[in-house]
Enzyme design. Structure first.
Site, mmCIF file in Angstrom:
data_model
loop_
_atom_site.group_PDB
_atom_site.id
_atom_site.type_symbol
_atom_site.label_atom_id
_atom_site.label_comp_id
_atom_site.label_asym_id
_atom_site.label_seq_id
_atom_site.Cartn_x
_atom_site.Cartn_y
_atom_site.Cartn_z
ATOM 1 C CG HIS A 102 -1.718 -1.056 1.600
ATOM 2 N ND1 HIS A 102 -1.244 -2.202 2.185
ATOM 3 C CD2 HIS A 102 -3.050 -1.220 1.455
ATOM 4 C CE1 HIS A 102 -2.265 -3.040 2.372
ATOM 5 N NE2 HIS A 102 -3.362 -2.474 1.935
ATOM 6 C CG ASP A 105 1.779 -0.978 3.362
ATOM 7 O OD1 ASP A 105 0.916 -0.626 4.169
ATOM 8 O OD2 ASP A 105 1.606 -1.774 2.420
HETATM 9 C C1 XLS Z 1 -7.254 -6.616 4.721
HETATM 10 C C2 XLS Z 1 -6.886 -6.837 3.330
HETATM 11 C C3 XLS Z 1 -5.766 -5.974 2.803
HETATM 12 C C4 XLS Z 1 -5.703 -6.046 1.320
HETATM 13 C C5 XLS Z 1 -4.950 -4.938 0.684
HETATM 14 O O1 XLS Z 1 -7.972 -7.378 5.355
HETATM 15 O O2 XLS Z 1 -6.595 -8.180 3.164
HETATM 16 O O3 XLS Z 1 -4.570 -6.326 3.404
HETATM 17 O O4 XLS Z 1 -5.161 -7.242 0.900
HETATM 18 O O5 XLS Z 1 -5.475 -3.704 0.974
#
Ligand code: XLS
Ligand code: NI
Ligand code: NI
Length: 437
Positions: A102, A105
């Site tokens: 993301h 991140d």
């Molecule tokens: C959260 C989601 C997230 C997605 C990406 O539960 O799995 O991590 O994979 O935004």
């Protein structure tokens, strides 16, 4: 080789099933062929930046425990850039060729959008350098439209137009960065795209807005020439009471209703399937049969804890089911197996990141081999084929061809009488599966 961030941990070797070395693969042998492809080509493992680098392992009852000595805990760009090298050293040592992130991140969210965008660019420079040095690639990027306070009532489905616009601006930037890094895909996970109560919600308007956001992204993707795949990731709840992208079927229906089918396929996560009350195999099957199985977030939930625990997958039964669906669609193209998973809060040392990924990779190597063997064996497939064979000729063929009417069916039954059925043989088929596990 020792490296700067994980000293004392070597590149993880394949030692085979007899090895008792915890820092070795017992089953995942990257270059070994299963059918016509190597394990590495089949499995396309990816490492999740958010869990591996950014998850402190807090839970609802306690704070972070993770020890990450390279991270000074600050929001500085320098810290974010340094972290890139820890991530890449980790991936190189564990032998993972892809990663996912993301925007927030990899780089800090700063005081305003311009500053956050500049920080993201500065970290992307570093990511590009690390990719070039290691050959590691970006499986997919995404924008975090759920953590910041402004998104407390959603992003694409926020009742506030300025919040929608902020989210859209973040998507624009995250798309540009994903494109620049040669990403093979881009994910939309609607973290808070749902509602907490219907008493304050105009569901129709919210869904139309969410579709607008996706259409804008599709347009922009074409404009900048981004060739990667777009995925939508189903999840039924958490943090919202209800999330619009509840499961595979709901996502497909949403895409169809809003003219987006074909533009987005699905990124399906095991733990989200569980929360939706489905098996992962069901979610994958629904997507695959719609020609919309794009990628997988390979984790697992806990049978006793009711939230998205994002654990590393270790069940061979599960990985076999997943790989059956992947092999049946002819393998991944742009997608892969992204470990959207974190260590337990108790497993706070850096070496635990290795144990976790090694376990997940070995579990999938066995799942791949098992699924391949089951398909090669052919007994399951021929049972299923035979089970539906009455549709291959006679009245069945007419029904499938759309040429039979209600009158034809009535005439058929009046002539042939009470139909006979045969056993579904569930137990026998389950025994066959266990022959291979
Ligand atoms: C959260 C989601 C997230 C997605 C990406 O539960 O799995 O991590 O994979 O935004
Ligand atoms: Ni996910
Ligand atoms: Ni999740």
């Amino acid at each position: 080789m020792s490296g700067e961030f994980f000293p004392g941990i070597p590149t993880i070797p394949f030692e085979g099933p007899k090895s008792r070395n915890p820092l070795a693969f017992k089953h995942y042998n990257a270059e070994e062929k299963v059918g016509d492809k190597t394990m590495k080509e089949h499995l396309r493992f990816a490492c999740a930046y958010w869990h591996t680098m950014r998850n402190g392992l807090a839970d609802p009852f306690g704070g972070a425990t993770a020890e990450r000595p390279w991270d000074d805990g600050s929001d500085s760009v320098a810290n974010a850039q340094k972290r890139v090298w820890a991530m890449f050293e980790f991936m190189q040592k564990v032998g993972i060729d892809f990663y996912c992130f993301h925007d927030r991140d990899v780089a800090p969210e700063l005081n305003d959008l311009a500053a956050s965008n500049a920080a993201l660019d500065a970290v992307a420079d570093e990511l590009l350098k690390a990719q070039q040095q290691t050959g590691i690639k970006l499986l997919w990027g995404t924008a975090c439209l759920f953590s910041h306070k402004r998104y407390n009532q959603g992003a694409g489905t926020s009742p506030y137009a300025d919040v929608f616009a902020y989210g859209a601006a973040q998507v624009k930037k995250a798309l540009e960065v994903t494109h620049r890094l040669g990403g093979e895909g881009y994910v939309f996970w609607g973290g808070r795209e749902g509602y907490a109560t219907l008493w304050n919600t105009d569901m129709k308007r919210e869904l139309d807005h969410l579709a607008r956001l996706l259409h804008m992204a599709v347009d922009y993707k074409k404009k900048i020439g981004f060739k990667g795949a777009f995925y939508i990731e189903p999840k039924p709840r958490e943090p919202s009471t209800h999330q619009y992208d509840s499961d595979s079927a709901a996502c497909l229906n949403f895409l169809r209703e809003h003219g987006l089918i074909g533009e987005l396929s699905l990124n399906i996560e095991t733990n989200h399937a569980t929360l939706a009350g489905h098996t992962m195999m069901h979610e994958l099957r629904v997507a695959r049969e719609a020609g919309a199985l794009g990628s997988i977030d390979a984790n697992t939930g806990d049978e006793l804890i009711g939230w998205d625990t994002d654990q590393f997958p270790t069940s061979i039964y599960l990985t076999t089911q997943i790989m059956i669906e992947v092999l049946r669609m002819g393998g991944f193209t742009t997608g892969g197996l992204n470990f959207d998973a974190k260590c337990r809060r108790e497993s706070f040392e850096p070496v635990d990141l290795f144990h976790a990924h090694i376990g997940g990779m070995d579990a999938f190597a066995r799942g791949l081999k098992t699924a391949h063997a089951i398909i090669q064996d052919g007994r399951i497939d021929s049972f299923v084929k035979d089970r539906y064979s009455s549709f291959d000729s006679g009245i069945g063929a007419k029904i499938e061809a759309g040429t039979a009417t209600l009158e034809d069916c009535e005439a058929h039954i009046l002539a042939t009488g009470e139909p006979s059925t045969r056993s579904g043989r569930q137990e026998m088929l389950e025994n066959i599966i266990n022959e291979f596990i």
